[in-house]
Design an enzyme around this catalytic site. Structure first.
Site, short mmCIF file in Angstrom:
data_model
loop_
_atom_site.label_atom_id
_atom_site.label_comp_id
_atom_site.label_asym_id
_atom_site.label_seq_id
_atom_site.Cartn_x
_atom_site.Cartn_y
_atom_site.Cartn_z
N LYS A 120 -20.31 27.30 -28.65
CA LYS A 120 -20.94 27.90 -29.83
C LYS A 120 -21.84 26.92 -30.59
O LYS A 120 -22.88 27.31 -31.11
CB LYS A 120 -19.91 28.52 -30.76
CG LYS A 120 -18.72 27.67 -31.12
CD LYS A 120 -17.71 28.47 -31.93
CE LYS A 120 -16.44 27.66 -32.19
NZ LYS A 120 -15.59 27.54 -30.97
N THR A 121 -21.44 25.65 -30.64
CA THR A 121 -22.29 24.68 -31.33
C THR A 121 -23.63 24.52 -30.63
O THR A 121 -24.69 24.54 -31.26
CB THR A 121 -21.58 23.31 -31.44
OG1 THR A 121 -20.37 23.46 -32.17
CG2 THR A 121 -22.47 22.29 -32.15
N GLU A 164 -22.76 28.98 -36.90
CA GLU A 164 -21.66 28.89 -35.95
C GLU A 164 -20.45 29.56 -36.58
O GLU A 164 -20.12 29.28 -37.74
CB GLU A 164 -21.38 27.43 -35.62
CG GLU A 164 -20.25 27.22 -34.64
CD GLU A 164 -20.06 25.76 -34.29
OE1 GLU A 164 -18.94 25.40 -33.86
OE2 GLU A 164 -21.01 24.97 -34.46
#
Length: 472
Positions: A120-121, A164
């Site tokens: 996700k980052t 995020e």
């Protein structure tokens, strides 16, 4: 809630998530104070921007700004007995979780949230950089520092907010995005969720918060995300699938990924809502097919936000990575040293596979620090299997973070599970001895990778120094 955020005190302000909120509040003209256990470059940067930051936790820290805070923001890592949290409750000050404060900052924006067990980052960062190349100035909050800007958050001038979305404690349920990206759903954070079923269920709840008319972008190569997409579609949520197995209207099918000069080139088949198919190429400057998949997700999200496709592709090709995501730390005596945040077996596996072609004919040496006692206990066997992809493995003690030690749960559990000859698996409990150990193992042409979510990141420069001393 805007009045509540006029004067904000953040406990643990130097953390990745909290510092991002502080940066946006400061950019909006708010008064910001906070505390952290120690000074850091993040704390110094926040002070330079106007934040009042104390080192150490004390109830008196709430009085750094005239009038005191209108809200105190805490993360799940902050325990109830923290003196600043206790003082805030005693005074009747509003206490917000980090995600609550972030959700308030999103108000009035079109929101794109990126969630998932892994990736996700990187995906959030790729989307942010790609939008910037389209001359969109998004606000963003990311769990890592962009290499381009050196920042993890920004107050943009446009109406888009990219964030995020953290599932670890279920706090992403405060968000109501118009675009939700889910990279994968694989068991993790069972210390909070308790069971795999509960962990999966929180993603369903997250998708239920997608605004009417919004979209779920999901990687259907991952069984958990594919099942989530099916359930979402049955509830009437529009779904855009991506991955090797993606098909149907709105899909982005990854046909091929070719490693290329430290990055890769992906051939992608886009299908529009009418079933028309177009083949495009997506260049990514970071290695690994998993990163190419993240880039495809970012491309779809950017298109949903109305950004120009050519600009998005240009931005993805220029993406320079995120701090601690296969980050180059230096080279000495013919040995390259990288650092990576991977702290789940699937992440370790993916990153080592991506690092192998970068290593070329050299060997791959990994220095791994397990993160959390609960995760180490649950996944020790899987960690060992993933680390077996390296040629030499150094395993450190567990970085406990927010958890108390568990009897019998040490790095030894992971080291014993690595399927390599014993002489190639090294258990080292002392940080101070690691640089010399690695310098003794590494040969010219090798690639060294420090890996984990804890303070193992500090070892990269020290290993480079040890190699320089060896060279001299």
């Amino acid at each position: 809630m805007s009045g509540v955020l006029d004067r904000v005190h953040l406990v643990g302000i130097g953390g990745a998530g909290m510092s991002g909120i502080a940066r946006i509040l400061l950019a909006r003209g708010g008064a910001v104070s906070g505390s952290d256990a120690k000074d850091s470059r993040t704390v110094l940067a926040l002070r330079a921007q106007g934040a009042h930051v104390a080192v150490g936790h004390d109830g008196a820290n709430l009085d750094q700004v005239d009038g005191g805070p209108t809200a105190v923001v805490v993360s799940t890592a902050i325990r109830e007995e923290n003196p600043e949290l206790a003082e805030a409750r005693r005074r009747g000050i509003v206490v917000l979780r980090r995600a609550e404060a972030l959700a308030a900052l999103m108000d009035g924006h079109r929101v794109a949230c990126v969630a998932g067990t892994h990736g996700k980052t990187s995906t959030t960062s790729m989307l942010t950089v790609a939008l910037q190349h389209c001359r969109v100035d998004p606000s963003f909050a990311i769990g890592g520092d962009l290499n381009e800007s050196g920042a993890n958050a920004h107050q943009g001038s446009g109406g888009v907010f990219v964030a995020e979305a953290d599932e670890s404690d279920g706090s992403f349920l405060f968000f109501s995005p118009s675009i939700a990206v889910v990279t994968n759903v694989e068991a993790d954070h069972l210390d909070h969720h308790g069971t795999v079923e509960a962990y999966v269920a929180v993603f369903d709840s997250f998708v239920e918060r997608v605004e009417p008319g919004g979209v779920l972008i999901a990687c259907v190569d991952d069984p958990g995300a594919a099942a989530l997409a099916r359930r979402a579609a049955e509830r009437g949520v529009r779904v855009r699938p991506y991955g090797r197995t993606a098909s149907g209207p709105g899909a982005a099918r990854l046909l091929e990924h070719r490693p290329d000069d430290g990055g890769g080139l992906a051939s992608v088949e886009l299908t529009d809502e009418h079933g028309e198919v177009e083949k495009i190429e997506v260049r990514v400057a970071v290695p690994g097919e998993h990163m190419a998949g993240n880039a495809v997700a970012a491309l779809l999200a950017g298109l949903e936000l109305g950004a120009d496709r050519a600009g998005l592709l240009e931005g993805l090709a220029a993406f320079g990575g995120v701090r601690r995501r296969f980050e180059f730390r230096g080279r000495a005596d013919g040995v390259r040293v990288y650092d990576d945040y991977a702290h789940h077996p699937t992440e370790v596996d993916a990153q080592l596979r991506a690092a192998r072609p970068v290593a070329g004919e050299g060997r791959l040496i990994v220095v791994f620090q397990p993160h959390l006692y609960s995760r180490t206990r649950i996944f020790a066997t899987e960690f060992g299997a993933a680390l077996g992809l390296a040629d030499e493995v150094v395993v450190l003690d567990v970085y406990g973070a927010r958890e108390d030690p568990e009897p019998g749960v040490t790095g030894e559990l992971v080291a014993e599970a690595v399927p390599l000859p014993p002489e190639r698996v090294h258990r080292e409990s002392s940080f101070d001895r690691v640089p010399e150990l690695v310098a003794g193992l590494a040969r010219s042409g090798d690639l060294v990778l420090t890996m984990g979510a804890g303070d193992v990141t500090m070892l990269g420069p020290e290993i480079v120094t040890a190699l320089q001393q060896r060279e001299s």
